[in-house]
Write a protein that holds these residues in place. Sequence first.
Motif, PDB file in Angstrom:
ATOM      1  N   TYR A   1       0.822  -1.201   0.000  1.00 37.92           N
ATOM      2  CA  TYR A   1       0.000   0.000   0.000  1.00 37.92           C
ATOM      3  C   TYR A   1       0.864   1.262   0.000  1.00 37.92           C
ATOM      4  CZ  TYR A   1      -2.167  -3.814   2.654  1.00 37.92           C
ATOM      5  OH  TYR A   1      -2.557  -5.050   3.094  1.00 37.92           O
ATOM      6  N   GLY A   2       0.292   2.342  -0.534  1.00 37.93           N
ATOM      7  CA  GLY A   2       0.800   3.668  -0.270  1.00 37.93           C
ATOM      8  C   GLY A   2       0.120   4.200   0.986  1.00 37.93           C
ATOM      9  N   LEU A   3       0.573   5.330   1.483  1.00 39.61           N
ATOM     10  CA  LEU A   3      -0.019   5.943   2.665  1.00 39.61           C
ATOM     11  C   LEU A   3      -0.539   7.326   2.326  1.00 39.61           C
ATOM     12  CD1 LEU A   3       2.642   4.884   5.326  1.00 39.61           C
ATOM     13  CD2 LEU A   3       0.305   3.995   5.122  1.00 39.61           C
ATOM     14  N   TRP A   4      -1.468   7.811   3.110  1.00 38.60           N
ATOM     15  CA  TRP A   4      -2.040   9.133   2.876  1.00 38.60           C
ATOM     16  C   TRP A   4      -1.320  10.209   3.704  1.00 38.60           C
ATOM     17  CZ3 TRP A   4      -4.008   5.230   5.761  1.00 38.60           C
ATOM     18  CH2 TRP A   4      -4.331   5.488   7.088  1.00 38.60           C
ATOM     19  N   PHE A   5      -0.196   9.854   4.325  1.00 39.53           N
ATOM     20  CA  PHE A   5       0.580  10.786   5.132  1.00 39.53           C
ATOM     21  C   PHE A   5       2.058  10.457   4.962  1.00 39.53           C
ATOM     22  CE2 PHE A   5      -0.835   7.196   7.750  1.00 39.53           C
ATOM     23  CZ  PHE A   5       0.382   6.675   8.167  1.00 39.53           C
ATOM     24  N   ASP A   6       2.917  11.340   5.430  1.00 41.09           N
ATOM     25  CA  ASP A   6       4.354  11.120   5.411  1.00 41.09           C
ATOM     26  C   ASP A   6       4.755  10.460   6.726  1.00 41.09           C
ATOM     27  OD1 ASP A   6       7.110  11.205   5.458  1.00 41.09           O
ATOM     28  OD2 ASP A   6       7.263  13.257   4.712  1.00 41.09           O
ATOM     29  N   PRO A   7       5.119   9.166   6.722  1.00 36.51           N
ATOM     30  CA  PRO A   7       5.408   8.459   7.976  1.00 36.51           C
ATOM     31  C   PRO A   7       6.733   8.840   8.613  1.00 36.51           C
ATOM     32  CG  PRO A   7       5.880   7.031   6.119  1.00 36.51           C
ATOM     33  CD  PRO A   7       5.269   8.285   5.541  1.00 36.51           C
ATOM     34  N   THR A   8       7.469   9.763   7.987  1.00 35.51           N
ATOM     35  CA  THR A   8       8.737  10.218   8.567  1.00 35.51           C
ATOM     36  C   THR A   8       8.570  11.487   9.384  1.00 35.51           C
ATOM     37  OG1 THR A   8       9.459  11.688   6.749  1.00 35.51           O
ATOM     38  CG2 THR A   8       9.852   9.328   6.478  1.00 35.51           C
ATOM     39  N   GLN A   9       7.402  12.131   9.302  1.00 34.76           N
ATOM     40  CA  GLN A   9       7.210  13.421   9.951  1.00 34.76           C
ATOM     41  C   GLN A   9       6.612  13.313  11.350  1.00 34.76           C
ATOM     42  OE1 GLN A   9       8.174  16.549   8.647  1.00 34.76           O
ATOM     43  NE2 GLN A   9       9.293  15.077   7.378  1.00 34.76           N
ATOM     44  N   ASP A  10       5.960  12.212  11.643  1.00 31.80           N
ATOM     45  CA  ASP A  10       5.281  12.079  12.928  1.00 31.80           C
ATOM     46  C   ASP A  10       5.099  10.601  13.224  1.00 31.80           C
ATOM     47  OD1 ASP A  10       4.018  12.742  15.270  1.00 31.80           O
ATOM     48  OD2 ASP A  10       2.244  13.648  14.334  1.00 31.80           O
ATOM     49  N   PHE A  11       4.734  10.301  14.466  1.00 32.80           N
ATOM     50  CA  PHE A  11       4.412   8.931  14.841  1.00 32.80           C
ATOM     51  C   PHE A  11       3.014   8.569  14.358  1.00 32.80           C
ATOM     52  CE2 PHE A  11       7.711   9.938  17.915  1.00 32.80           C
ATOM     53  CZ  PHE A  11       8.439   8.765  17.980  1.00 32.80           C
ATOM     54  N   HIS A  12       2.885   7.346  13.845  1.00 35.97           N
ATOM     55  CA  HIS A  12       1.584   6.790  13.502  1.00 35.97           C
ATOM     56  C   HIS A  12       1.521   5.378  14.075  1.00 35.97           C
ATOM     57  CE1 HIS A  12       0.120   9.913  10.691  1.00 35.97           C
ATOM     58  NE2 HIS A  12       1.412  10.154  10.562  1.00 35.97           N
ATOM     59  N   ARG A  13       0.293   4.967  14.432  1.00 32.16           N
ATOM     60  CA  ARG A  13       0.127   3.674  15.096  1.00 32.16           C
ATOM     61  C   ARG A  13      -0.189   2.581  14.086  1.00 32.16           C
ATOM     62  NH1 ARG A  13      -2.324   7.262  18.897  1.00 32.16           N
ATOM     63  NH2 ARG A  13      -1.304   7.153  20.932  1.00 32.16           N
ATOM     64  N   TYR A  14       0.482   1.455  14.260  1.00 28.22           N
ATOM     65  CA  TYR A  14       0.300   0.281  13.415  1.00 28.22           C
ATOM     66  C   TYR A  14      -0.035  -0.884  14.345  1.00 28.22           C
ATOM     67  CZ  TYR A  14       2.775   3.446  10.318  1.00 28.22           C
ATOM     68  OH  TYR A  14       3.161   4.560   9.598  1.00 28.22           O
ATOM     69  N   ALA A  15      -1.103  -1.606  14.043  1.00 30.64           N
ATOM     70  CA  ALA A  15      -1.586  -2.627  14.963  1.00 30.64           C
ATOM     71  C   ALA A  15      -1.972  -3.898  14.229  1.00 30.64           C
ATOM     72  CB  ALA A  15      -2.786  -2.100  15.758  1.00 30.64           C
ATOM     73  N   ILE A  16      -1.842  -5.009  14.951  1.00 33.58           N
ATOM     74  CA  ILE A  16      -2.266  -6.326  14.475  1.00 33.58           C
ATOM     75  C   ILE A  16      -3.238  -6.888  15.501  1.00 33.58           C
ATOM     76  CG2 ILE A  16      -1.564  -8.690  13.915  1.00 33.58           C
ATOM     77  CD1 ILE A  16       1.238  -7.523  13.261  1.00 33.58           C
ATOM     78  N   ARG A  17      -4.420  -7.213  15.051  1.00 38.47           N
ATOM     79  CA  ARG A  17      -5.413  -7.881  15.892  1.00 38.47           C
ATOM     80  C   ARG A  17      -5.572  -9.299  15.365  1.00 38.47           C
ATOM     81  NH1 ARG A  17     -11.883  -6.526  16.016  1.00 38.47           N
ATOM     82  NH2 ARG A  17     -12.473  -7.954  17.709  1.00 38.47           N
ATOM     83  N   TRP A  18      -5.258 -10.281  16.203  1.00 33.46           N
ATOM     84  CA  TRP A  18      -5.217 -11.681  15.768  1.00 33.46           C
ATOM     85  C   TRP A  18      -6.105 -12.509  16.701  1.00 33.46           C
ATOM     86  CZ3 TRP A  18      -0.940 -15.272  17.786  1.00 33.46           C
ATOM     87  CH2 TRP A  18      -1.061 -16.566  17.246  1.00 33.46           C
ATOM     88  N   SER A  19      -7.089 -13.159  16.135  1.00 30.33           N
ATOM     89  CA  SER A  19      -7.956 -14.038  16.912  1.00 30.33           C
ATOM     90  C   SER A  19      -8.043 -15.394  16.213  1.00 30.33           C
ATOM     91  CB  SER A  19      -9.355 -13.417  17.052  1.00 30.33           C
ATOM     92  OG  SER A  19     -10.052 -13.489  15.815  1.00 30.33           O
ATOM     93  N   HIS A  20      -8.847 -16.264  16.767  1.00 26.45           N
ATOM     94  CA  HIS A  20      -8.995 -17.602  16.190  1.00 26.45           C
ATOM     95  C   HIS A  20      -9.528 -17.544  14.767  1.00 26.45           C
ATOM     96  CE1 HIS A  20     -11.150 -21.419  15.365  1.00 26.45           C
ATOM     97  NE2 HIS A  20     -10.147 -21.979  16.047  1.00 26.45           N
TER      98      HIS A  20
END
Length: 338
Positions: free
Chosen positions: A158-177
Motif C-alpha cells: 500500500y501507499g499511505l495518505w501521510f508522510d510516515p517520517t514526519q510524525d508517529f503513527h500507530r500500526y496494529a495487528i489484531r489476531w484471533s482464532h
Amino acid sequence: MAMARCSLLPILAAVLLAASLSLPPRAAAYAAMVDSLLPASATALSFEEGYTQLFGDSNLMLHGDGKRVHISLDERTGAGFASQGAYHHGFFSASIKLPADHTAGVVVAFYMSNGDVYERTHDELDFEFLGNVRGREWRVQTNVYGNGSTAAGREERYGLWFDPTQDFHRYAIRWSHDTIIFYVDETPIREVVRTASMGAQFPSKPMSLYATIWDGSSWATSGGRYKVNYKYAPYVAEFTDLLLHGCPAGSPPPCEGAAASATMPPGQRSAMERFRARHMTYGYCYDRVRYHAPLPECSVGAEAEAFLPSGEARSTDRRGGRHGKRHRRAGGGVDSAL
C-alpha cells in the motif's frame, strides 16, 4: 549474540484513559477503537518486563526516560528487539516514526513470528515498511504466512495518505482464532478471515512480537535496483506506545487477553474498503504471474480490472505521496515497483 535488556514504559494507560475531547481527532478515534477491543483490566508492561534486545548492541537506544526506543541501521549492523514471551492471539501495536531522506533498501519491520521455534512450519504476520529513493514515499507491505507457507505469500502492499517520517503513527495487528486485522491509526487496512480452504495456512501457533531494521538491498526497492546508501546512515526508526496484550502461550482457555472475534463495525469496514480502493498498490489475489489461479480464499470480482497481471495497481495515483526482516523474500514480482 548477547541479549540486552532495556526499560521502556508503554503509555497504554494514557491511550485508554484519556478523555476523547482532550485528544486530537486521530488519537481520540484510535483510543476509542482500542478501548472497544481490550478489556478494562488491560495493563501496561515496561520494556524490561516485556521485551528483550535481539541484536544491534548500541544501535538500540532508549530515550525520553525509557519511553521511546530507537533502532538504527548503519554499515556495521541493524538492530531489533522482541517480546520475552509468545502469545496465542491478541492485540499488538506500536507508534512508529520512520527514517527520512534517501532510504532505498532500508526495511523496518513490526511483526509476529514463531520462526525461532518452528523453522520449517512457522507462522508470521508482518508490517514491512519499505524505504525508497529521495522524493519517493515509503511503502507498507503486510504478509500472512501460516505453517511455513512463504511460497503462498499472501502479500499486499500500500501507499499511505501521510508522510510516515514526519510524525508517529500507530500500526496494529489484531489476531484471533477466526480473523486477522491490520490497522494504520484507527483505520483497518486488511482483514484475513479463516476459511476451511486455508487449513493450517491460517496462522494458529503462538508467536512473539518483533521490531527490526535491516538492509534489504537485494529486494526492497525496485526489486533490488536501488541499494542502501550508507552515506545517509544512520537510519533511525523510532518506536513508542508499545502495546503487547495477548494470551500467553500455554494459558488455559478462555483467555481474557485475546482480541476475541467480533464483527467489524460498518463504519470501520467502509473505511477499510475506501483505503484499499485508493491506496492498495499490490494484491496477491490479482497476481497471475505467481499464481495462475487465485488462492482459494480470494474473492476476485470487477476490482481486478484495476490491477495488472503482475498484481500491481494500474494507476500510479494509488501510490500516495509525501502529503496525501530480516532475512528472506519469497516470490518474484511483489517488490518490483517504486
